[in-house]
Structures are given as structure tokens and as C-alpha cells.
Design a protein around this motif. Structure first.
Motif, PDB file in Angstrom:
ATOM      1  N   UNK A  76      33.017  34.884  37.825  1.00  0.00           N
ATOM      2  CA  UNK A  76      33.199  34.135  36.584  1.00  0.00           C
ATOM      3  C   UNK A  76      34.521  34.509  35.901  1.00  0.00           C
ATOM      4  N   UNK A  77      34.851  35.797  35.922  1.00  0.00           N
ATOM      5  CA  UNK A  77      36.121  36.244  35.331  1.00  0.00           C
ATOM      6  C   UNK A  77      37.306  35.647  36.080  1.00  0.00           C
ATOM      7  N   UNK A  78      37.189  35.581  37.411  1.00  0.00           N
ATOM      8  CA  UNK A  78      38.268  34.994  38.207  1.00  0.00           C
ATOM      9  C   UNK A  78      38.402  33.507  37.909  1.00  0.00           C
ATOM     10  N   UNK A  79      37.276  32.794  37.842  1.00  0.00           N
ATOM     11  CA  UNK A  79      37.316  31.360  37.554  1.00  0.00           C
ATOM     12  C   UNK A  79      37.877  31.097  36.165  1.00  0.00           C
ATOM     13  N   UNK A  80      37.505  31.953  35.213  1.00  0.00           N
ATOM     14  CA  UNK A  80      38.026  31.801  33.856  1.00  0.00           C
ATOM     15  C   UNK A  80      39.539  31.999  33.826  1.00  0.00           C
ATOM     16  N   UNK A  81      40.021  32.992  34.586  1.00  0.00           N
ATOM     17  CA  UNK A  81      41.462  33.233  34.643  1.00  0.00           C
ATOM     18  C   UNK A  81      42.180  32.112  35.384  1.00  0.00           C
ATOM     19  N   UNK A  82      41.537  31.571  36.418  1.00  0.00           N
ATOM     20  CA  UNK A  82      42.133  30.433  37.130  1.00  0.00           C
ATOM     21  C   UNK A  82      42.351  29.250  36.188  1.00  0.00           C
ATOM     22  N   UNK A  83      41.417  29.058  35.291  1.00  0.00           N
ATOM     23  CA  UNK A  83      41.553  27.969  34.325  1.00  0.00           C
ATOM     24  C   UNK A  83      42.755  28.208  33.400  1.00  0.00           C
ATOM     25  N   UNK A 109      36.406  49.102  50.472  1.00  0.00           N
ATOM     26  CA  UNK A 109      35.350  49.000  49.446  1.00  0.00           C
ATOM     27  C   UNK A 109      34.959  47.544  49.213  1.00  0.00           C
ATOM     28  N   UNK A 110      35.306  46.672  50.154  1.00  0.00           N
ATOM     29  CA  UNK A 110      34.949  45.272  50.021  1.00  0.00           C
ATOM     30  C   UNK A 110      36.132  44.392  49.680  1.00  0.00           C
ATOM     31  N   UNK A 111      35.831  43.188  49.310  1.00  0.00           N
ATOM     32  CA  UNK A 111      36.873  42.199  49.037  1.00  0.00           C
ATOM     33  C   UNK A 111      37.499  42.422  47.656  1.00  0.00           C
ATOM     34  N   UNK A 112      38.847  42.254  47.593  1.00  0.00           N
ATOM     35  CA  UNK A 112      39.595  42.407  46.332  1.00  0.00           C
ATOM     36  C   UNK A 112      40.459  41.160  46.139  1.00  0.00           C
ATOM     37  N   UNK A 113      40.365  40.564  44.960  1.00  0.00           N
ATOM     38  CA  UNK A 113      41.206  39.416  44.622  1.00  0.00           C
ATOM     39  C   UNK A 113      42.407  39.914  43.818  1.00  0.00           C
ATOM     40  N   UNK A 114      43.610  39.643  44.314  1.00  0.00           N
ATOM     41  CA  UNK A 114      44.856  40.088  43.671  1.00  0.00           C
ATOM     42  C   UNK A 114      45.520  38.878  43.007  1.00  0.00           C
ATOM     43  N   UNK A 115      45.871  39.048  41.731  1.00  0.00           N
ATOM     44  CA  UNK A 115      46.517  37.965  40.984  1.00  0.00           C
ATOM     45  C   UNK A 115      47.737  38.545  40.265  1.00  0.00           C
ATOM     46  N   UNK A 116      48.882  37.859  40.403  1.00  0.00           N
ATOM     47  CA  UNK A 116      50.107  38.259  39.683  1.00  0.00           C
ATOM     48  C   UNK A 116      51.016  37.038  39.543  1.00  0.00           C
ATOM     49  N   UNK A 117      52.049  37.183  38.723  1.00  0.00           N
ATOM     50  CA  UNK A 117      53.030  36.109  38.512  1.00  0.00           C
ATOM     51  C   UNK A 117      54.300  36.490  39.253  1.00  0.00           C
ATOM     52  N   UNK A 160      32.560  45.749  41.210  1.00  0.00           N
ATOM     53  CA  UNK A 160      32.457  45.057  39.907  1.00  0.00           C
ATOM     54  C   UNK A 160      33.401  45.684  38.883  1.00  0.00           C
ATOM     55  N   UNK A 161      34.662  45.820  39.275  1.00  0.00           N
ATOM     56  CA  UNK A 161      35.682  46.393  38.393  1.00  0.00           C
ATOM     57  C   UNK A 161      36.931  45.519  38.397  1.00  0.00           C
ATOM     58  N   UNK A 162      37.639  45.598  37.282  1.00  0.00           N
ATOM     59  CA  UNK A 162      38.961  44.965  37.195  1.00  0.00           C
ATOM     60  C   UNK A 162      39.970  46.071  36.921  1.00  0.00           C
ATOM     61  N   UNK A 163      40.981  46.174  37.762  1.00  0.00           N
ATOM     62  CA  UNK A 163      42.026  47.179  37.597  1.00  0.00           C
ATOM     63  C   UNK A 163      43.388  46.481  37.477  1.00  0.00           C
ATOM     64  N   UNK A 164      44.303  47.131  36.746  1.00  0.00           N
ATOM     65  CA  UNK A 164      45.670  46.608  36.620  1.00  0.00           C
ATOM     66  C   UNK A 164      46.657  47.704  36.991  1.00  0.00           C
ATOM     67  N   UNK A 165      47.765  47.299  37.552  1.00  0.00           N
ATOM     68  CA  UNK A 165      48.850  48.226  37.867  1.00  0.00           C
ATOM     69  C   UNK A 165      50.165  47.569  37.473  1.00  0.00           C
ATOM     70  N   UNK A 166      51.054  48.351  36.855  1.00  0.00           N
ATOM     71  CA  UNK A 166      52.310  47.811  36.334  1.00  0.00           C
ATOM     72  C   UNK A 166      53.299  47.600  37.471  1.00  0.00           C
ATOM     73  N   UNK A 167      53.537  46.344  37.806  1.00  0.00           N
ATOM     74  CA  UNK A 167      54.476  46.007  38.875  1.00  0.00           C
ATOM     75  C   UNK A 167      55.655  45.191  38.341  1.00  0.00           C
ATOM     76  N   UNK A 168      55.842  45.210  37.029  1.00  0.00           N
ATOM     77  CA  UNK A 168      56.920  44.416  36.418  1.00  0.00           C
ATOM     78  C   UNK A 168      58.266  44.837  37.005  1.00  0.00           C
TER      79      UNK A 168
END
Length: 464
Positions: free
Chosen positions: A7-14, A31-39, A95-103
Motif C-alpha cells: 500500500x505504501x508503494x502504491x501510494x508513492x507511485x501515485x 531477506x526477500x524482495x526489496x523495492x528500490x525507488x529514487x529520482x 516490513x520496513x522502509x529504509x532510506x540512504x543518502x545517495x544525492x
């Protein structure tokens, strides 16, 4: 819980719908499937490869230790992280969301400054990168008491700013006052820190800049040690110094690299040059219109001879040439550098000579206006140069209607206005009003360096 992550991924896709540079990719890990999103426009491919994809496939525990945890339902933080150049990682099984600074967006390299150039001293200048500017200061002040607070401004753009200060020196009341002013700002978009500076000024209607602006790390570092507060903004080269006094607008960092005698001479030249530039042409109007008796007889004859063919009164004559100078200056600044210099020099000579020969202007006025224009560029802060041009028109109009009496009224207004101004709640005319005897050692006259160890009164520093 898997459904919640989805649901969080679908909300962000919107949210990122129709953002073509938004990249979404699924990676299979231990540890299973991971969805990676960046600009992609804010991140280099090699950076994402080395910091995200390779660790996810080979060193999953390492990335779990480094990446920051984000609350699952905190969509506002998730969106801000994505738009600030961070890479989001949605761990489905954990069931976690992690961020890493790749700017890693491209930035301009450190170069010399063109607006505050000096012969002696460091030659590096700030860039439009917030991280680079902070590092340039921290290279000079290697002290754990140097603090910097990151905040965001701009209701639509969320531009990052940094408030930097020395925690053991800064006045806490000044710091809290500045924080409150920044928190109250309701402005949609910032393109430069000059806009932020105007929004935190005590008197936004005043023509005088109430905060010092600099692009030099050495100058900013000195103000930090004095107990001032510095503001940086991402995508802006300059830094704002709070609070600031009127007299500091005529101080250059190179003054501290020169001998005290040379520095004092240059400061007096800048300070008195500011007042000369606003009274030279008004004095010409007053003398010819109302008070010819104040001029020596020979000089009066020369002026009358010079104006014998001029059909306009002195007020119209001065306004005419002043506006021509403004047009040449503005046109030159908008043209390519080589063309602008040529237009400025040739245009000034041709127009000035032709106007005198045509009887539109007197040749003595050309000399006075040129001198006044040069004097206006003496202050090291360009904003003060613009202020002198604005104030000069007030004196010109006052002199045209009331002569010397009008000039004295304008001067009284100027002193009263300066006395009433404040910078972050501190009197703008410090150290003269209120008087701070020790601060006079580093004002219009600069005493030898060994006498300049005390903090200035305007900073109200904890350490004296």
C-alpha cells in the motif's frame, strides 16, 4: 504486513505519477524482495550501484546498519526523502522502509570570488552546494562547538537551509529570535538567500541592508568566532550574517590582512565616500539654484559659462544625466561581459561628449556625476552600493525644491532612519549609538591586530 508495504508503494507511485525520472526497481536479496525507488536526475548511476544495488545483493546486513529507518505510515517524510535525493528501499518480508543518502547531483567547483575579490588572503569562495559551503567553514573552524541546524523553507519547494553558530559564544536570545523568524516564514519559493534575508529583516521597508552578505569562507568564519549567526541556503552562493551594524557594511576582510594604517585609510575612504556620493550632485543643484554665494567667484563663473547653453534647470539636468548613467549601468550588466564593458565605456564617452556639445548638459556636471558613480562602488557590499544610489535621488529632489535646507532635512531623515533601524533586534548604529568604546577600535579606524581580541558588542556574545 506485506499488504501494508504494498500500500505504501502504491501510494508513492501515485505521488510520482508523470515524474519520468523516478526509477522503481525490484531486487531479490537474502531477506526477500526489496523495492528500490529514487529520482535519477538527483542521483548518479554509479552512486546507486555502489551504495544500494551491490550491498543489497552481497552485504545486506551492512546496508541495514547504514540505512535510516522510516515509519511505515509517514508518507510526508517518505516523499521529502525521495525529492531530496535519497534512495528508498521497501523491504517486503521485513516490513520496513529504509532510506540512504545517495544525492549526487552535479555541482560547481570551488573558484575565486568575483564580487569580493582580494589581493591578500585566501581566494576560495562559496558555491551553490550547501554541503560544500558548510565544509569550507568547518575546514577553518575545527571545533566541536561549531553547530549547524538544517531546516527547510519554502512551502512548495522545501529548500534546505543551515543555521550555523558557535554554541559556546553565540547569544542564545539572538539565536532563538532568528529561529522564530524563520519558522514564521510562509513563502512558496526561494531562488536565492537574498529573498530569505529580506523576510527576516526588522524593517523590510528600509532601503538599507540590515544583514551582511558574504561569499567568502574566511569572512564568515571570523564572524562566527565573534558570536554571529550564519545562514546558508542550498542553491545559493552567499551566506547571511546576523546581526550586523551599519559600519560593518564598509569593512572588507582584506582590511585584517593589511597593516592597520592602510586598512584604516581604506575604511575611511569607503565610509566618507558613501556620504560624498549622495551629496555631490545635490550640492551642485543647491549652489546653482538657491545659494550661488557659497561658491568662489572664479568657480561660479566657470559653472555659469559651462551652463550657458543648457536650457534646463539644474534639477532636470542632474536627473537626466543620472538616469543615463543608470541606463548604461543596467544595460552593461545584462550584456555579455566583453560587449557590456565596451558599451559602458564607449556609450558613456559618446553620450557625455555629445550631450555637452549639444548644450544639454554642462561639462562640470559630467565630472561630478562620474565621480559620484565611482564613489558609489567603494563599499565592499554591493547592496550598500545600490542603497547609496537610491538615497542620492532623495537628496537630489530635496535639493531641487529647497536647496541646502532640503539637503539638511534629507540628512536629518537619513540619520534618524539609521538610528531607528535594528538588525535582529540589535541597534543598527552600534557602536556609535549606543556607544561601545571597545568596538570603536575596529570601526571606521582599525587599530593594530593585538588590540582586536574582544568580541564586538553587537554580537552580545557569551565570551567577551
Amino acid at each position: 504486513m506485506e499488504e501494508t508495504i504494498q500500500q505504501a508503494i502504491e501510494s508513492l507511485k501515485h505521488e510520482i505519477h508523470k515524474i519520468d525520472d523516478a526509477i522503481l526497481k525490484k531486487v531479490t536479496t537474502d531477506v526477500g524482495e526489496v523495492t528500490v525507488i529514487y529520482i535519477s536526475s538527483l542521483v548518479e548511476k554509479l552512486t546507486v550501484q555502489s551504495m544500494v544495488y551491490i550491498p543489497l545483493e552481497r552485504h545486506i546486513n551492512q546496508i541495514l546498519q547504514v540505512a535510516e529507518y522510516v515509519e511505515l505510515g509517514d508518507m510526508e517524510t517518505i516523499k521529502k526523502s525521495l525529492n531530496s535525493g535519497q534512495t528508498l528501499m521497501f523491504f517486503h518480508q521485513l516490513t520496513q522502509i529504509r532510506t540512504i543518502d545517495t544525492y549526487s547531483a552535479p555541482t560547481r567547483s570551488i573558484t575565486n570570488t568575483e564580487t569580493e575579490s582580494t589581493v591578500i588572503g585566501p581566494q576560495d569562495a562559496f558555491t551553490e552546494s550547501l554541503e560544500t559551503n558548510i565544509s569550507l567553514v568547518k575546514r577553518r573552524i575545527q571545533n566541536p562547538m561549531l553547530k549547524n541546524e538544517i531546516r527547510t523553507v519554502g512551502t512548495e519547494t522545501n529548500i534546505k537551509i543551515s543555521i550555523m553558530y558557535m554554541d559556546n559564544i553565540v547569544n542564545k536570545e539572538n539565536l532563538e529570535n532568528l529561529r522564530e523568524r524563520i519558522d514564521k516564514i510562509d513563502y512558496p519559493f526561494f531562488t536565492d538567500i537574498s529573498e530569505l534575508k529580506q523576510l527576516i529583516e526588522d524593517n523590510p521597508l528600509s532601503p538599507f541592508p540590515q544583514h551582511y552578505m558574504s561569499v567568502r569562507p574566511d569572512s564568515v568564519s571570523q564572524y562566527l568566532i565573534d558570536g554571529r549567526i550564519i545562514i546558508f541556503m542550498d542553491n545559493s552562493q552567499a551566506a547571511v550574517v546576523c546581526p550586523t551594524s551599519f559600519f560593518e557594511m564598509f569593512i572588507s576582510i582584506e582590511d585584517y590582512y593589511n597593516r592597520w594604517s592602510t586598512a584604516s585609510l581604506l575604511r575611511m575612504l569607503r565610509f566618507f565616500g558613501f556620504f560624498l556620493t549622495i551629496i555631490i550632485t545635490p550640492m551642485y543643484i543647491s549652489a546653482l539654484t538657491f545659494h550661488p554665494e557659497i561658491l568662489p567667484y572664479e568657480l561660479l563663473l566657470n559653472l555659469q559659462e559651462s551652463r550657458s547653453k543648457v536650457p534646463f534647470p539644474p534639477l532636470i539636468e542632474v536627473l537626466f544625466i543620472e538616469l543615463i548613467i543608470e541606463v548604461l549601468r543596467e544595460a552593461g550588466s545584462r550584456m555579455p561581459a566583453k560587449v557590456g564593458q565596451t558599451i559602458g565605456i564607449v556609450g558613456g564617452i559618446v553620450i557625455g561628449t555629445a550631450a555637452v556639445e549639444a548644450g544639454l548638459l554642462s561639462n562640470i556636471l559630467i565630472v561630478l556625476v562620474a565621480t559620484s558613480a565611482l564613489l558609489s562602488f567603494l563599499p565592499p557590499i554591493f547592496l550598500m552600493s545600490n542603497t547609496s544610489r537610491f538615497v542620492r535621488y532623495i537628496f537630489i529632489i530635496s535639493a531641487g525644491f529647497f536647496g541646502l535646507f532640503g539637503q539638511m532635512l534629507a540628512f536629518a531623515w537619513l540619520i534618524n532612519h539609521l538610528q531607528g533601524l535594528k538588525s535582529l533586534g540589535t541597534p543598527y548604529m552600534t557602536p556609535v549609538i549606543p556607544r561601545k568604546a571597545k568596538d570603536l577600535l575596529d570601526s571606521v579606524i582599525r587599530f593594530p591586530t593585538k588590540y582586536l581580541t574582544a568580541k564586538k558588542g553587537i554580537s552580545r556574545a557569551q565570551k567577551k
